[in-house]
Motif scaffolding. Structure first.
Motif, PDB file in Angstrom:
ATOM      1  N   MET A   1      -2.679   1.905 -10.893  1.00 52.20           N
ATOM      2  CA  MET A   1      -3.447   1.276  -9.838  1.00 52.20           C
ATOM      3  C   MET A   1      -4.381   2.307  -9.217  1.00 52.20           C
ATOM      4  N   LYS A   2      -5.495   1.805  -8.727  1.00 52.70           N
ATOM      5  CA  LYS A   2      -6.498   2.660  -8.094  1.00 52.70           C
ATOM      6  C   LYS A   2      -6.696   2.219  -6.645  1.00 52.70           C
ATOM      7  N   GLU A   3      -7.000   3.185  -5.797  1.00 53.67           N
ATOM      8  CA  GLU A   3      -7.270   2.885  -4.400  1.00 53.67           C
ATOM      9  C   GLU A   3      -8.659   2.281  -4.259  1.00 53.67           C
ATOM     10  N   LEU A   4      -8.720   1.115  -3.675  1.00 53.25           N
ATOM     11  CA  LEU A   4      -9.983   0.425  -3.448  1.00 53.25           C
ATOM     12  C   LEU A   4     -10.492   0.678  -2.038  1.00 53.25           C
ATOM     13  N   LEU A   5      -9.571   0.696  -1.079  1.00 55.30           N
ATOM     14  CA  LEU A   5      -9.959   0.733   0.321  1.00 55.30           C
ATOM     15  C   LEU A   5      -8.904   1.490   1.111  1.00 55.30           C
ATOM     16  N   ARG A   6      -9.367   2.279   2.082  1.00 54.16           N
ATOM     17  CA  ARG A   6      -8.476   2.985   3.002  1.00 54.16           C
ATOM     18  C   ARG A   6      -9.054   2.792   4.397  1.00 54.16           C
ATOM     19  N   THR A   7      -8.234   2.270   5.311  1.00 59.32           N
ATOM     20  CA  THR A   7      -8.753   1.968   6.641  1.00 59.32           C
ATOM     21  C   THR A   7      -7.660   1.986   7.703  1.00 59.32           C
ATOM     22  N   THR A   8      -8.072   2.223   8.933  1.00 59.97           N
ATOM     23  CA  THR A   8      -7.168   2.087  10.076  1.00 59.97           C
ATOM     24  C   THR A   8      -7.403   0.764  10.794  1.00 59.97           C
ATOM     25  N   ASN A   9      -8.392  -0.010  10.342  1.00 57.12           N
ATOM     26  CA  ASN A   9      -8.690  -1.314  10.921  1.00 57.12           C
ATOM     27  C   ASN A   9      -7.626  -2.313  10.455  1.00 57.12           C
ATOM     28  N   PRO A  10      -6.803  -2.840  11.359  1.00 57.46           N
ATOM     29  CA  PRO A  10      -5.699  -3.718  10.940  1.00 57.46           C
ATOM     30  C   PRO A  10      -6.150  -5.070  10.396  1.00 57.46           C
ATOM     31  N   THR A  11      -7.383  -5.468  10.632  1.00 55.70           N
ATOM     32  CA  THR A  11      -7.847  -6.764  10.142  1.00 55.70           C
ATOM     33  C   THR A  11      -8.561  -6.675   8.799  1.00 55.70           C
ATOM     34  N   LEU A  12      -8.958  -5.486   8.390  1.00 55.54           N
ATOM     35  CA  LEU A  12      -9.750  -5.346   7.176  1.00 55.54           C
ATOM     36  C   LEU A  12      -8.941  -5.562   5.897  1.00 55.54           C
ATOM     37  N   ILE A  13      -7.706  -5.100   5.870  1.00 56.57           N
ATOM     38  CA  ILE A  13      -6.870  -5.270   4.670  1.00 56.57           C
ATOM     39  C   ILE A  13      -6.626  -6.757   4.377  1.00 56.57           C
ATOM     40  N   PRO A  14      -6.219  -7.575   5.354  1.00 59.47           N
ATOM     41  CA  PRO A  14      -6.043  -9.002   5.050  1.00 59.47           C
ATOM     42  C   PRO A  14      -7.351  -9.696   4.647  1.00 59.47           C
ATOM     43  N   PHE A  28      -2.598  -4.904  -3.961  1.00 63.51           N
ATOM     44  CA  PHE A  28      -1.353  -4.543  -3.306  1.00 63.51           C
ATOM     45  C   PHE A  28      -1.680  -3.669  -2.108  1.00 63.51           C
ATOM     46  N   ALA A  29      -1.247  -4.082  -0.933  1.00 64.65           N
ATOM     47  CA  ALA A  29      -1.465  -3.303   0.286  1.00 64.65           C
ATOM     48  C   ALA A  29      -0.345  -2.281   0.433  1.00 64.65           C
ATOM     49  N   MET A  30      -0.740  -1.040   0.610  1.00 67.68           N
ATOM     50  CA  MET A  30       0.243   0.041   0.778  1.00 67.68           C
ATOM     51  C   MET A  30       0.163   0.574   2.201  1.00 67.68           C
ATOM     52  N   ASP A  31       1.241   1.146   2.663  1.00 73.25           N
ATOM     53  CA  ASP A  31       1.332   1.804   3.973  1.00 73.25           C
ATOM     54  C   ASP A  31       1.244   0.819   5.133  1.00 73.25           C
ATOM     55  N   VAL A  32       1.507  -0.455   4.902  1.00 74.38           N
ATOM     56  CA  VAL A  32       1.381  -1.437   5.976  1.00 74.38           C
ATOM     57  C   VAL A  32       2.485  -1.321   7.020  1.00 74.38           C
ATOM     58  N   HIS A  33       3.589  -0.707   6.677  1.00 67.27           N
ATOM     59  CA  HIS A  33       4.699  -0.565   7.621  1.00 67.27           C
ATOM     60  C   HIS A  33       4.752   0.827   8.248  1.00 67.27           C
ATOM     61  N   MET A  34       3.704   1.584   8.090  1.00 72.36           N
ATOM     62  CA  MET A  34       3.672   2.936   8.647  1.00 72.36           C
ATOM     63  C   MET A  34       3.589   2.923  10.172  1.00 72.36           C
ATOM     64  N   SER A  35       3.201   1.791  10.767  1.00 74.71           N
ATOM     65  CA  SER A  35       3.115   1.719  12.221  1.00 74.71           C
ATOM     66  C   SER A  35       4.472   1.973  12.871  1.00 74.71           C
ATOM     67  N   ARG A  47      -3.816   1.375   2.816  1.00 73.52           N
ATOM     68  CA  ARG A  47      -4.581   1.387   1.564  1.00 73.52           C
ATOM     69  C   ARG A  47      -4.435   0.072   0.843  1.00 73.52           C
ATOM     70  N   LEU A  48      -5.496  -0.280   0.126  1.00 78.32           N
ATOM     71  CA  LEU A  48      -5.482  -1.471  -0.722  1.00 78.32           C
ATOM     72  C   LEU A  48      -5.702  -1.008  -2.155  1.00 78.32           C
ATOM     73  N   MET A  49      -4.778  -1.357  -3.021  1.00 78.48           N
ATOM     74  CA  MET A  49      -4.804  -0.919  -4.410  1.00 78.48           C
ATOM     75  C   MET A  49      -5.086  -2.101  -5.335  1.00 78.48           C
ATOM     76  N   VAL A  50      -5.811  -1.813  -6.426  1.00 75.86           N
ATOM     77  CA  VAL A  50      -6.079  -2.822  -7.460  1.00 75.86           C
ATOM     78  C   VAL A  50      -5.803  -2.199  -8.826  1.00 75.86           C
ATOM     79  N   ARG A  51      -5.673  -3.050  -9.837  1.00 70.96           N
ATOM     80  CA  ARG A  51      -5.482  -2.542 -11.197  1.00 70.96           C
ATOM     81  C   ARG A  51      -6.731  -1.782 -11.634  1.00 70.96           C
ATOM     82  N   ASP A  52      -6.548  -0.802 -12.476  1.00 73.42           N
ATOM     83  CA  ASP A  52      -7.663   0.032 -12.949  1.00 73.42           C
ATOM     84  C   ASP A  52      -8.816  -0.814 -13.476  1.00 73.42           C
TER      85      ASP A  52
END
Length: 71
Positions: A1-14, A28-35, A47-52
């Motif tokens: 999987m590759k990282e598509l997006l990295r953000t601190t904006n809580p609305t951008l991932i959804p 696949f959203a990663m780090d969503v429970h880091m809060s 982070r938001l991950m997608v297949r290569d």
């Protein structure tokens, strides 16, 4: 999987997830429970991950919908 997006904006991932799902791209959203660890102050990015093989198309979809990507 590759990282598509990295953000601190809580609305951008959804939002990005919904855009990609509408185009048939799994992600696949990663780090969503880091809060829990950070105390809900929003300093750790999610982070938001997608297949290569979906990365190019996923980037194009987000750019077409005015989602700013790094790099």
């Amino acid at each position: 999987m590759k990282e598509l997006l990295r953000t601190t904006n809580p609305t951008l991932i959804p939002y990005a997830t919904a855009l990609l799902a509408g185009e048939g791209i799994d992600c696949f959203a990663m780090d969503v429970h880091m809060s829990t660890l950070e105390g809900s102050i929003g300093i750790l990015p999610r982070r938001l991950m997608v297949r290569d093989q979906d990365l190019f198309r996923a980037r194009a979809i987000l750019r077409d919908n005015d989602v700013e990507l790094e790099g």
